[in-house]
Design a protein around this motif. Structure first.
Motif, PDB file in Angstrom:
ATOM      1  N   LEU A  78       0.420  -0.969   0.232  1.00 61.21           N
ATOM      2  CA  LEU A  78       0.318   0.319   0.004  1.00 61.21           C
ATOM      3  C   LEU A  78       0.976   0.986  -0.480  1.00 61.21           C
ATOM      4  O   LEU A  78       0.625   2.394  -0.334  1.00 61.21           O
ATOM      5  N   ALA A  79       2.159   0.915   0.597  1.00 59.51           N
ATOM      6  CA  ALA A  79       2.640   1.994   0.651  1.00 59.51           C
ATOM      7  C   ALA A  79       4.060   2.547  -0.754  1.00 59.51           C
ATOM      8  O   ALA A  79       3.647   4.153  -1.021  1.00 59.51           O
ATOM      9  N   VAL A 252      -4.382  -1.213 -12.520  1.00 58.50           N
ATOM     10  CA  VAL A 252      -5.029  -2.410 -13.133  1.00 58.50           C
ATOM     11  C   VAL A 252      -4.235  -3.534 -11.906  1.00 58.50           C
ATOM     12  O   VAL A 252      -4.713  -4.073 -11.355  1.00 58.50           O
ATOM     13  N   ILE A 253      -2.886  -3.381 -12.173  1.00 53.02           N
ATOM     14  CA  ILE A 253      -2.241  -4.406 -10.943  1.00 53.02           C
ATOM     15  C   ILE A 253      -2.299  -4.411  -9.836  1.00 53.02           C
ATOM     16  O   ILE A 253      -2.887  -5.233  -9.291  1.00 53.02           O
ATOM     17  N   PHE A 254      -3.311  -3.485  -9.548  1.00 55.06           N
ATOM     18  CA  PHE A 254      -3.588  -3.068  -8.322  1.00 55.06           C
ATOM     19  C   PHE A 254      -4.239  -3.720  -7.440  1.00 55.06           C
ATOM     20  O   PHE A 254      -4.856  -4.957  -6.458  1.00 55.06           O
ATOM     21  N   GLY A 255      -5.580  -3.855  -8.757  1.00 59.23           N
ATOM     22  CA  GLY A 255      -6.831  -4.023  -8.562  1.00 59.23           C
ATOM     23  C   GLY A 255      -6.865  -6.049  -8.437  1.00 59.23           C
ATOM     24  O   GLY A 255      -7.222  -6.778  -8.269  1.00 59.23           O
ATOM     25  N   LEU A 256      -5.894  -6.178  -9.724  1.00 60.60           N
ATOM     26  CA  LEU A 256      -5.455  -8.163  -9.822  1.00 60.60           C
ATOM     27  C   LEU A 256      -4.726  -8.513  -8.922  1.00 60.60           C
ATOM     28  O   LEU A 256      -4.556  -9.099  -9.174  1.00 60.60           O
ATOM     29  N   SER A 257      -4.452  -7.356  -7.882  1.00 57.88           N
ATOM     30  CA  SER A 257      -3.278  -8.323  -6.926  1.00 57.88           C
ATOM     31  C   SER A 257      -4.099  -9.116  -5.995  1.00 57.88           C
ATOM     32  O   SER A 257      -4.139  -9.590  -5.267  1.00 57.88           O
ATOM     33  N   PHE A 302       1.544 -10.205  -2.067  1.00 58.31           N
ATOM     34  CA  PHE A 302       1.742  -8.884  -2.268  1.00 58.31           C
ATOM     35  C   PHE A 302       3.530  -7.984  -2.231  1.00 58.31           C
ATOM     36  O   PHE A 302       3.349  -6.985  -3.339  1.00 58.31           O
ATOM     37  N   LEU A 303       3.650  -9.000  -2.202  1.00 59.25           N
ATOM     38  CA  LEU A 303       5.388  -8.021  -1.440  1.00 59.25           C
ATOM     39  C   LEU A 303       5.923  -8.167  -3.159  1.00 59.25           C
ATOM     40  O   LEU A 303       6.416  -7.002  -3.484  1.00 59.25           O
ATOM     41  N   LEU A 304       5.739  -8.897  -3.893  1.00 62.58           N
ATOM     42  CA  LEU A 304       6.802  -8.618  -5.391  1.00 62.58           C
ATOM     43  C   LEU A 304       5.259  -7.984  -6.103  1.00 62.58           C
ATOM     44  O   LEU A 304       5.949  -6.572  -7.054  1.00 62.58           O
ATOM     45  N   MET A 305       4.159  -7.902  -6.115  1.00 58.67           N
ATOM     46  CA  MET A 305       2.803  -7.006  -6.367  1.00 58.67           C
ATOM     47  C   MET A 305       3.773  -5.426  -6.497  1.00 58.67           C
ATOM     48  O   MET A 305       3.676  -5.032  -7.385  1.00 58.67           O
ATOM     49  N   GLY A 306       3.933  -5.671  -5.242  1.00 58.50           N
ATOM     50  CA  GLY A 306       4.211  -4.127  -4.725  1.00 58.50           C
ATOM     51  C   GLY A 306       5.947  -3.702  -5.418  1.00 58.50           C
ATOM     52  O   GLY A 306       6.542  -2.192  -5.801  1.00 58.50           O
ATOM     53  N   ILE A 307       6.903  -4.106  -5.417  1.00 60.42           N
ATOM     54  CA  ILE A 307       8.078  -4.318  -6.113  1.00 60.42           C
ATOM     55  C   ILE A 307       7.742  -3.932  -7.470  1.00 60.42           C
ATOM     56  O   ILE A 307       8.097  -3.099  -8.398  1.00 60.42           O
ATOM     57  N   ILE A 308       6.834  -4.904  -8.364  1.00 58.03           N
ATOM     58  CA  ILE A 308       6.887  -4.190  -9.906  1.00 58.03           C
ATOM     59  C   ILE A 308       6.248  -2.718  -9.845  1.00 58.03           C
ATOM     60  O   ILE A 308       6.200  -2.318 -10.650  1.00 58.03           O
ATOM     61  N   ILE A 309       5.331  -2.891  -9.091  1.00 58.95           N
ATOM     62  CA  ILE A 309       4.130  -1.396  -9.372  1.00 58.95           C
ATOM     63  C   ILE A 309       5.503   0.024  -8.858  1.00 58.95           C
ATOM     64  O   ILE A 309       5.190   0.441  -9.593  1.00 58.95           O
ATOM     65  N   GLY A 310       6.467  -0.280  -8.199  1.00 58.02           N
ATOM     66  CA  GLY A 310       7.212   0.440  -7.652  1.00 58.02           C
ATOM     67  C   GLY A 310       8.650   0.439  -8.992  1.00 58.02           C
ATOM     68  O   GLY A 310       8.543   1.693  -9.099  1.00 58.02           O
ATOM     69  N   LEU A 311       8.633  -0.611  -9.588  1.00 60.75           N
ATOM     70  CA  LEU A 311       9.112   0.360 -10.926  1.00 60.75           C
ATOM     71  C   LEU A 311       8.932   0.640 -11.907  1.00 60.75           C
ATOM     72  O   LEU A 311       9.142   1.030 -12.595  1.00 60.75           O
TER      73      LEU A 311
END
Length: 480
Positions: A78-79, A252-257, A302-311
């Protein structure tokens, strides 16, 4: 003359008081005998020692370690999303598009959460939604409590009327030790689920309309200011705001997560062996395929998706690690609440108090020679009381169902109704009990004081409790 301000009792103080009351109860019940459900041998309740009490919060942290790890990783996720600006902007765009239709959103979201509740017992998984919906509802002109109630009562109505939920209905049926008609259980579950959902949605939307019409929020001005500070700019609508292409991808990635997380928790093996077999490929990430996910799997996801979103979404990639650290830090108080809530269950397990209370009370009620309908009503009240001490649906099912079900079958009454009494009573109590970690954690994350939740929810909970009692009492009478 100035009036003294009443100081609110903190969540931590409430949980500590509950822990001490349970410790006192172990001293009172010390020496009472019960049958150990694992060994089948006679055991005695042991009075809690000083070390048991002092170590209970630490042991609660260990016992809830999977949930705590999940919440930490969810906080990092979320951060990172917040740092991209996509979530704040997305809330603004959503509120603009829903202008005049916000009430419909509440009905829809509550129903979606209730589906998660009735199918797989959606509880701890809702923690991340509290602050998101609290901020959204505040931006829409409501208040944070509307968002929290949408999550809690939405998912909770489904759990109360669990149908295929393996952690409630499934655990009770497996522990019953007698044959049951699953069709009857499904029908009762659907009735309880939908009735509770409509009652909950009615009360939430009625309150939301009152807040919208400036008739006042139950939250004080100071509490609302605390919420605004916690949610950041998400509560202030910018009429000219638009989502960038990068932010759209992030959302989109947020929702799919969250969708993938839900698919991972749904018990596919029990629903369809062929579907479960086809999902075997999904175990490449954590080692567990969809249907076998637990909180450790969801944490890594969630940690993996967070890293992808950050990149993708962060212009300065160097901020990614600082976002992860700040996200973990934001969840420390929430996880302390979860650990302290779990400490009570740990203390009861160590002392044997929970098992003894279930066995003694259920046996006494079952041997009272009452008519079926009266037994059903009193059994419901009994399981409400027991659920305060054993908030875990599977834990209560494992303790209660093996005792109640054979007795009910021997009396010629409806075992299916007795199972749903167990499930519904536990689901009802988990709408407000302080020993339920995800309630206390979710409210803490949304910055809504627990006593404020109780004050607002009192009426709707009373209505739900009475209506559910009537449904189950009539079911016991008709089906026996």
């Amino acid at each position: 003359m100035k009036k003294n301000k009443r100081r609110a009792i903190s969540t931590f103080a409430i949980l500590l008081c509950v822990l001490l009351l349970v410790a006192i109860a172990t001293w009172i019940a010390q020496g009472s005998t019960y049958t150990d459900p694992e060994t089948g041998e006679t055991a005695e309740v042991v009075g809690a020692s000083l070390s048991d009490i002092l170590m209970a919060p630490i042991n609660g942290w260990h016992d809830a370690g999977d949930v705590i790890g999940f919440v930490f990783c969810l906080g990092a996720f979320l951060a990172i999303v917040t740092a991209t600006g996509a979530l704040e902007t997305g809330i603004h765009v959503l509120v603009k598009k829903l202008h005049g239709k916000e009430i419909a959103l509440i009905w829809i979201l509550m129903f979606v959460f209730s589906i998660g509740g009735t199918t797989y017992g959606m509880g701890e998984e809702t923690v991340g939604f509290y602050i998101l919906l609290a901020a959204t509802m505040m931006a829409a002109g409501f208040d944070p409590l509307v968002g929290a109630a949408t999550v809690l009562l939405g998912a909770g109505s489904g759990v109360l009327g669990s149908t295929i939920n393996p952690f409630a209905t499934g655990a009770a049926v497996a522990s019953a030790g007698v044959d049951v008609n699953m069709g009857t259980i499904y029908v009762l579950g659907i009735i309880l689920w939908l009735v509770t959902y409509f009652i909950s949605a009615f009360f939430v939307t009625r309150y939301a309309k009152a807040v919208k019409n400036k008739k006042g929020s139950i939250l004080t001005a100071d509490q609302l200011e605390t919420c605004r500070a916690a949610y950041g700019g998400a509560t202030e609508i910018d009429e000219d705001v638009k989502l960038t292409g990068r932010q759209k991808i992030v959302l989109v990635i947020f929702g799919l997560s969250f969708v993938i997380m839900i698919l991972g928790f749904i018990p596919w093996e029990e629903l369809s062996a062929s579907v479960f077999g086809a999902l075997g490929w999904s175990g490449f990430l954590t080692g567990n395929p969809f249907g076998w996910w637990w909180f450790d799997d969801a944490a890594i996801w969630f940690l993996l998706m967070g890293i992808i979103i950050g990149l993708i979404g962060l212009e300065d990639k160097g901020k990614l690690m600082s976002c992860i650290i700040s996200g973990f830090a934001d969840m420390i108080s929430v996880n302390l609440v979860i650990a302290l809530a779990r400490a009570t269950s740990v203390l009861m397990s160590v002392s044997g108090l929970g098992t003894w209370l279930v066995e003694a009370s259920v046996t006494a009620l079952s041997s009272s020679g009452l008519p079926a309908a009266v037994f059903g009503f009193l059994d419901y009240l009994l399981h409400i009381g027991l659920s305060f001490l054993v908030p875990s649906s599977s834990g209560l099912a494992g303790l209660s169902a093996p005792i109640v079900s054979p007795i009910v079958r021997g009396m010629g009454w409806s075992v299916e109704t007795s199972i749903m009494i167990n499930v519904a009573a536990n689901g009802f109590v988990n709408l407000f009990t302080p020993t339920c970690g995800f309630i206390m954690g979710g409210l803490a994350l949304a910055r809504i004081p627990y006593e404020t939740w109780l004050k607002w929810a009192g009426k709707v909970l009373a209505v739900i409790g009475v209506v559910v009692a009537v449904i189950l009492t009539v079911a016991m009478l008709v089906l026996s």
